[in-house]
Design an enzyme around this catalytic site. Sequence first.
Site, short mmCIF file in Angstrom:
data_model
loop_
_atom_site.label_atom_id
_atom_site.label_comp_id
_atom_site.label_asym_id
_atom_site.label_seq_id
_atom_site.Cartn_x
_atom_site.Cartn_y
_atom_site.Cartn_z
N ARG A 81 20.12 4.02 50.74
CA ARG A 81 18.67 4.03 50.44
C ARG A 81 18.44 3.19 49.20
NH1 ARG A 81 17.56 9.98 52.66
NH2 ARG A 81 19.35 9.92 54.02
N SER A 124 14.65 8.00 55.27
CA SER A 124 14.35 9.40 55.56
C SER A 124 13.14 9.93 54.81
CB SER A 124 15.58 10.24 55.24
OG SER A 124 15.52 11.46 55.91
N HIS A 125 13.37 10.97 54.01
CA HIS A 125 12.26 11.62 53.33
C HIS A 125 11.88 10.90 52.04
CE1 HIS A 125 16.02 12.95 51.64
NE2 HIS A 125 15.37 13.16 50.51
N ASP A 289 9.81 15.07 58.33
CA ASP A 289 9.91 14.06 57.28
C ASP A 289 9.74 12.64 57.81
OD1 ASP A 289 12.37 13.80 58.56
OD2 ASP A 289 13.45 13.35 56.71
N ASP A 291 11.64 10.21 58.84
CA ASP A 291 12.26 9.81 60.10
C ASP A 291 12.35 10.94 61.10
OD1 ASP A 291 14.12 11.26 58.75
OD2 ASP A 291 15.77 9.86 59.03
N ASP A 293 13.78 13.91 61.17
CA ASP A 293 14.93 14.80 61.41
C ASP A 293 14.84 16.11 60.65
OD1 ASP A 293 15.45 13.62 58.98
OD2 ASP A 293 17.46 12.91 59.49
N ARG A 294 13.93 16.20 59.67
CA ARG A 294 13.78 17.46 58.96
C ARG A 294 12.58 18.25 59.49
NH1 ARG A 294 15.19 16.80 52.65
NH2 ARG A 294 17.01 15.46 52.91
N THR A 357 27.85 19.06 52.89
CA THR A 357 26.48 18.59 53.07
C THR A 357 26.46 17.25 53.79
OG1 THR A 357 25.71 19.75 51.11
CG2 THR A 357 24.47 17.78 51.76
N GLU A 376 21.17 22.91 57.96
CA GLU A 376 21.35 22.77 56.52
C GLU A 376 20.15 23.40 55.83
OE1 GLU A 376 23.59 19.10 55.15
OE2 GLU A 376 22.13 18.25 56.53
N SER A 378 18.50 22.18 53.65
CA SER A 378 17.58 21.11 53.25
C SER A 378 16.58 20.77 54.37
CB SER A 378 18.39 19.87 52.88
OG SER A 378 19.24 19.52 53.96
N LYS A 389 20.15 15.86 63.16
CA LYS A 389 19.17 16.93 63.06
C LYS A 389 17.87 16.45 63.69
CE LYS A 389 18.54 15.85 58.11
NZ LYS A 389 19.55 14.82 57.81
C1 VG1 Z 1 20.15 15.54 51.35
C2 VG1 Z 1 20.33 16.97 51.83
C3 VG1 Z 1 21.34 17.00 52.97
C4 VG1 Z 1 20.87 16.06 54.10
C5 VG1 Z 1 20.65 14.67 53.53
C6 VG1 Z 1 20.10 13.71 54.57
O1 VG1 Z 1 21.37 15.06 50.84
O2 VG1 Z 1 20.75 17.81 50.78
O3 VG1 Z 1 21.47 18.33 53.44
O4 VG1 Z 1 21.82 16.00 55.13
O5 VG1 Z 1 19.74 14.72 52.44
O6 VG1 Z 1 18.87 14.14 55.04
P1 VG1 Z 1 21.69 15.01 49.28
O7 VG1 Z 1 23.03 14.34 49.17
O8 VG1 Z 1 20.55 14.26 48.66
O9 VG1 Z 1 21.69 16.43 48.82
V1 VG1 Z 1 17.73 12.96 55.52
O10 VG1 Z 1 16.40 13.72 56.25
O11 VG1 Z 1 17.38 12.20 54.09
O12 VG1 Z 1 18.62 12.05 56.60
CO CO Z 2 15.23 12.56 57.33
#
Ligand code: VG1
Ligand code: CO
Length: 569
Positions: A81, A124-125, A289, A291, A293-294, A357, A376, A378, A389
């Site tokens: 990212r 993603s988010h 979110d 993309d 997946d959340r 994670t 997860e 998250s 997810k």
């Molecule tokens: C975060 C979350 C993790 C998740 C990852 C990708 O990672 O804690 O559980 O799998 O984002 O989600 P981190 O390393 O920032 O804690 V997504 O929706 O950004 O693909």
């Molecule tokens: Co995402």
Amino acid sequence: MLHGLFLLSRLRPPLLPVLLQPLLLNPRNSRSFSFSCQLNNVCLYGNGSVNFGVFFFFLIQIKIVPTQPIEGQKTGTSGLRKKALFDSLPPEDYKNGVLVLGGDGRYFNLEAAQANGGFVMSASHNPGGPDYDWGIKFNYSSGQPAPESITDKIYGNTLSISEIKMGDIPDVDLSHAGQIDYGSFSVEVVDPVADYLELMENVFDFSLIRSLLSRSDFRFVFDAMHAVTGAYAKPIFVDKLGASPDSILNGVPLEDFGHGHPDPNLTYAKDLVDIMYGENGPDFGAASDGDGDRNMILGRGFFVTPSDSVAIIAANAQETIPYFKAGPKGLARSMPTSGALDRVAQKLNLPFYEVPTGWKFFGNLMDAGKLSICGEESFGTGSDHIREKDGIWAVLAWLSILAFRNKDKKVGEKLVSVSDVVTEYWATYGRNFFSRYDYEASLECESEGANKMIEYLRDLISKSMEGDKYGSYTLQFADDFTYTDPVDGSVVSKQGIRFVFTDGSRIIFRLSGTGSAGATVRIYIEQFEPDASKHDVDAQIALKPLIDLALSTSKLKEFTGREQPTVIT
Ligand code: VG1
Ligand code: CO
């Protein structure tokens, strides 16, 4: 055979992962993969209002553009990212194979989709727009996020890259499905929404869900946060399942997510939270979110913490979701996710796994037939219907549970609510109080303090002994989580510092692997309460002593200067 799968973001693919997968599974698409090609095939998932997938079959003139390495291109928990684009994959991953490219529709997705040399995915988010994050995820052979063995190779290439190869073709019109030929090179734009819908109809009982969503006494809202699920929400929830058209909020995907931060949690999806906690709020609310997946699940005045959500889905899956009619094969959660799911696995006598994670660790278990439902803390929940997810899947799973519980209720009778489902679940299994504190990085925030704090904690655990007293808690063990994959034997270490106490309470510390600058500290706090008379307490109140202990043990304020978390879950 699909060799690799790329996701673009802003419609960033949770959906992408999510959306791409059906493509792989759907026989309708298999012909797309049968073309032989000199280089690679790429599927572009467009986004926003477009939202098509594209296949490239090419044998075209290649332009070589000299370049040089850009530092800091190592992928994190899930993909890269950044605020910049980079190129590169090891040749063995794209020669004579099929590559799929998809996007969550964020700023620069459409342009990047035209750049044959670079595969663009999603952040993603993370927020999107010209000044915000852009990202790339590489998902591997069966659609799961690439394992570290692959991302390490990619990272290695970024250190020595000297040229970019670009196919010299005109821009592709992503707004219409169909095949376009450019001499020996063909591009096929596909509609992933249709494929995804077809898959969901096979997983869930749509007529059961429709019986709930079309009730006059059940109100549903879904907040797409101007992100990728906007393209899916209306065809699925409204057109197929009978929800009212005004139940979709922020349903138009925008390149900058409407200046929002498309992260479905209590802080960034506050508009939805306010609606659900407001007077006469709807019966069910959900958000997803960038993309897709959340997911966040809410009832009227009620928040379902994601660790409970996956446990509740697992506990109810066999009865309410046709895909699981033979029962789930196994359950899994990430290490910091609460132990609620463990109790369901125990009760249902199912194999159970605890992984680090990041979704990439679930894929091997699924491919080996060991795992069906996982999650997860998250806000990520999913199953082996794909290898990512899946936010919309989670919403459909919850709607299935509610629809099943209410199928015999007449209009006017009190319905079984989200909070009823959760409270009953706690009464049966006990409640794992859980909270996560995020100290999110900003550009100004130095990572030095956060790194020093982690070093300090590592030193502390190396000196810790069973029986040590931490306030009123007694230490069972403290470590930095190491995971050995039961399928391929690979080992990953340093996945989170945990202090586990004799009563099962835990405090865990990690640095985020998905930020684009600085360091984000995450603290996870959990405590189990078997006594149902104590379940109806706010998690922040129930966990206060443990939260204070986490802050004092880590010396977080001293190391980072941070007074307050930016997000509390
Ligand atoms: C975060 C979350 C993790 C998740 C990852 C990708 O990672 O804690 O559980 O799998 O984002 O989600 P981190 O390393 O920032 O804690 V997504 O929706 O950004 O693909
Ligand atoms: Co995402």
